[in-house]
Design a protein around this motif. Structure first.
Motif, PDB file in Angstrom:
ATOM      1  N   ARG A 122      -7.916  -4.899   7.935  1.00 30.97           N
ATOM      2  CA  ARG A 122      -7.101  -4.854   9.151  1.00 30.97           C
ATOM      3  C   ARG A 122      -7.587  -5.900  10.146  1.00 30.97           C
ATOM      4  O   ARG A 122      -8.772  -6.174  10.236  1.00 30.97           O
ATOM      5  CB  ARG A 122      -7.180  -3.461   9.797  1.00 30.97           C
ATOM      6  N   ILE A 127      -5.077   1.857  13.605  1.00 30.82           N
ATOM      7  CA  ILE A 127      -4.693   2.146  12.223  1.00 30.82           C
ATOM      8  C   ILE A 127      -3.352   2.867  12.242  1.00 30.82           C
ATOM      9  O   ILE A 127      -3.219   3.941  12.850  1.00 30.82           O
ATOM     10  CB  ILE A 127      -5.739   3.035  11.519  1.00 30.82           C
ATOM     11  N   GLU A 128      -2.348   2.288  11.613  1.00 29.38           N
ATOM     12  CA  GLU A 128      -1.022   2.898  11.577  1.00 29.38           C
ATOM     13  C   GLU A 128      -0.703   3.339  10.153  1.00 29.38           C
ATOM     14  O   GLU A 128      -0.960   2.614   9.186  1.00 29.38           O
ATOM     15  CB  GLU A 128       0.029   1.912  12.084  1.00 29.38           C
ATOM     16  N   HIS A 129      -0.138   4.518  10.060  1.00 25.39           N
ATOM     17  CA  HIS A 129       0.213   5.085   8.752  1.00 25.39           C
ATOM     18  C   HIS A 129       1.488   5.896   8.937  1.00 25.39           C
ATOM     19  O   HIS A 129       1.442   7.055   9.352  1.00 25.39           O
ATOM     20  CB  HIS A 129      -0.927   5.978   8.248  1.00 25.39           C
ATOM     21  N   GLY A 130       2.624   5.253   8.651  1.00 26.54           N
ATOM     22  CA  GLY A 130       3.892   5.925   8.897  1.00 26.54           C
ATOM     23  C   GLY A 130       4.052   6.221  10.385  1.00 26.54           C
ATOM     24  O   GLY A 130       3.929   5.328  11.232  1.00 26.54           O
ATOM     25  N   LEU A 162      -8.064   7.620   6.134  1.00 21.33           N
ATOM     26  CA  LEU A 162      -7.367   6.386   6.502  1.00 21.33           C
ATOM     27  C   LEU A 162      -8.088   5.145   5.990  1.00 21.33           C
ATOM     28  O   LEU A 162      -7.450   4.151   5.630  1.00 21.33           O
ATOM     29  CB  LEU A 162      -7.223   6.308   8.029  1.00 21.33           C
ATOM     30  N   HIS A 163      -9.412   5.183   5.960  1.00 20.98           N
ATOM     31  CA  HIS A 163     -10.177   4.039   5.476  1.00 20.98           C
ATOM     32  C   HIS A 163     -10.183   3.945   3.951  1.00 20.98           C
ATOM     33  O   HIS A 163     -10.709   2.978   3.400  1.00 20.98           O
ATOM     34  CB  HIS A 163     -11.613   4.113   5.985  1.00 20.98           C
ATOM     35  N   LYS A 165      -7.233   4.568   1.868  1.00 20.88           N
ATOM     36  CA  LYS A 165      -5.845   4.762   1.444  1.00 20.88           C
ATOM     37  C   LYS A 165      -5.708   4.502  -0.053  1.00 20.88           C
ATOM     38  O   LYS A 165      -6.186   3.502  -0.570  1.00 20.88           O
ATOM     39  CB  LYS A 165      -4.922   3.815   2.201  1.00 20.88           C
ATOM     40  N   ILE A 205      -0.281  15.392   5.004  1.00 20.35           N
ATOM     41  CA  ILE A 205      -1.274  14.387   5.401  1.00 20.35           C
ATOM     42  C   ILE A 205      -2.481  14.363   4.471  1.00 20.35           C
ATOM     43  O   ILE A 205      -3.097  13.323   4.262  1.00 20.35           O
ATOM     44  CB  ILE A 205      -1.726  14.610   6.859  1.00 20.35           C
ATOM     45  N   LEU A 216      -5.215  10.566   1.039  1.00 22.97           N
ATOM     46  CA  LEU A 216      -4.311  10.493   2.170  1.00 22.97           C
ATOM     47  C   LEU A 216      -2.873  10.623   1.704  1.00 22.97           C
ATOM     48  O   LEU A 216      -2.447   9.957   0.759  1.00 22.97           O
ATOM     49  CB  LEU A 216      -4.511   9.152   2.891  1.00 22.97           C
ATOM     50  N   THR A 218       1.252  11.732   3.530  1.00 20.23           N
ATOM     51  CA  THR A 218       2.139  11.282   4.598  1.00 20.23           C
ATOM     52  C   THR A 218       2.011  12.189   5.811  1.00 20.23           C
ATOM     53  O   THR A 218       1.777  13.391   5.686  1.00 20.23           O
ATOM     54  CB  THR A 218       3.605  11.290   4.125  1.00 20.23           C
TER      55      THR A 218
END
Length: 231
Positions: A122, A127-130, A162-163, A165, A205, A216, A218
Motif C-alpha cells: 500500500r 486500508i480499504e476493503h469494500g 487486513l494485512h 488478505k 468479515i 478475511l 467481506t
C-alpha cells in the motif's frame, strides 16, 4: 500487529513497550539475542525492532543469521551507532529501516506503520476493503462512511486479517497478533472477539476455513448470528 522488541536497556525498552502498546501494537520485549531467537521460534511476529549493542551478541550478527535462515518480517534497527558505515552495514545485513537513538516514539510508530504498509503493497496508510476503511495510525474504523467503535483487541484482530488478505491464518497466528505472551487468555477468547467483529462489521468479515483457521471475508454491516461461516 505483533512486534518483537530486542532491546537490553530497561528504560528505553519500557518506553517502547508502553508507547507502542498505547498505539495498538501487541509488543513482546526481549533483552538478548538468544531470547530473540527463542521468541522468533515460539511465535509469529509482523515486525521486529532490533538494538545492535546486545549483551550476548552483536545485533548485526543476529540479523544476518536470521535472514539466512529465512526470516522475512521487516526489521527496524534502533541504535546509537550513527556513522554512515554503520547504517550501510545495517541495511546490507538485512534491515529495512535504521533509526538513531535518542528517538521520538511517534516517529518509531510511524516508521513501523510505513514498513508494514510497504509489505502489504500500500502507498497510503488507510486500508480499504469494500465498504470498510481502517486507519492503523488513528485506529479509526468506518463502515460505509460511518464510524465503528472497536476495542483494542478487535482492532488487532482486524489488522491481522487486513494485512493478510487472501491468506488463511491459524488460531495460533491470530492469537499471536492479538495477545501478548503475558496475557491471561481464556480458551474461548479469540472466538469472542471474532463474534464481536462479525456483529459490528458483518457476519462475513471473518470466514472460517474448517480445520485450518480464518481469513478475511467481506464487510457488509449485517448482524452476525451465533454460528460461523465455513469453507
Amino acid at each position: 500487529m505483533h512486534v518483537l522488541v530486542c532491546e537490553d536497556d530497561e528504560l528505553i525498552a519500557s518506553g517502547i513497550v508502553a508507547g507502542l502498546g498505547a498505539q495498538g501494537f501487541t509488543v513482546e520485549r526481549v533483552a538478548t539475542a538468544a531470547a530473540a531467537r527463542a521468541m522468533l521460534k515460539a511465535a509469529t511476529f509482523d515486525i521486529m525492532v532490533l538494538d545492535l549493542g546486545l549483551p550476548d551478541e552483536d545485533g548485526l550478527k543476529l540479523l544476518q543469521q536470521q535472514r539466512s535462515q529465512g526470516l522475512e518480517i521487516p526489521v527496524l534497527i534502533l541504535t546509537a551507532r550513527d556513522s554512515v558505515t554503520n547504517r550501510v552495514d545495517g541495511l546490507q545485513a538485512g534491515a529495512d529501516d535504521y533509526l538513531l537513538k535518542p528517538f521520538d516514539l511517534r516517529e518509531l510508530a510511524a516508521r513501523l506503520q510505513t514498513l508494514l504498509r510497504r509489505v502489504a503493497g500500500r502507498r497510503v496508510n488507510l486500508i480499504e476493503h469494500g465498504r470498510l476503511a481502517y486507519d492503523p495510525s488513528s485506529r479509526e474504523t468506518f463502515l460505509g462512511g460511518e464510524p465503528v467503535d472497536l476495542s483494542r483487541r478487535e482492532q488487532a484482530l482486524l489488522q491481522a486479517l487486513l494485512h493478510n488478505k487472501g491468506r488463511v491464518l491459524s488460531s495460533e497466528q491470530l492469537k499471536d497478533s492479538v495477545y501478548g505472551f503475558n496475557d491471561e487468555l481464556e480458551s474461548n477468547a479469540l472466538n469472542v472477539h471474532i463474534h464481536h467483529l462479525r456483529r459490528k462489521l458483518g457476519n462475513g468479515i471473518v470466514e472460517t476455513v474448517r480445520g485450518l483457521g480464518y481469513r478475511l471475508g467481506t464487510a457488509d454491516g449485517g448482524a452476525a448470528d451465533d454460528g460461523e461461516n465455513a469453507s
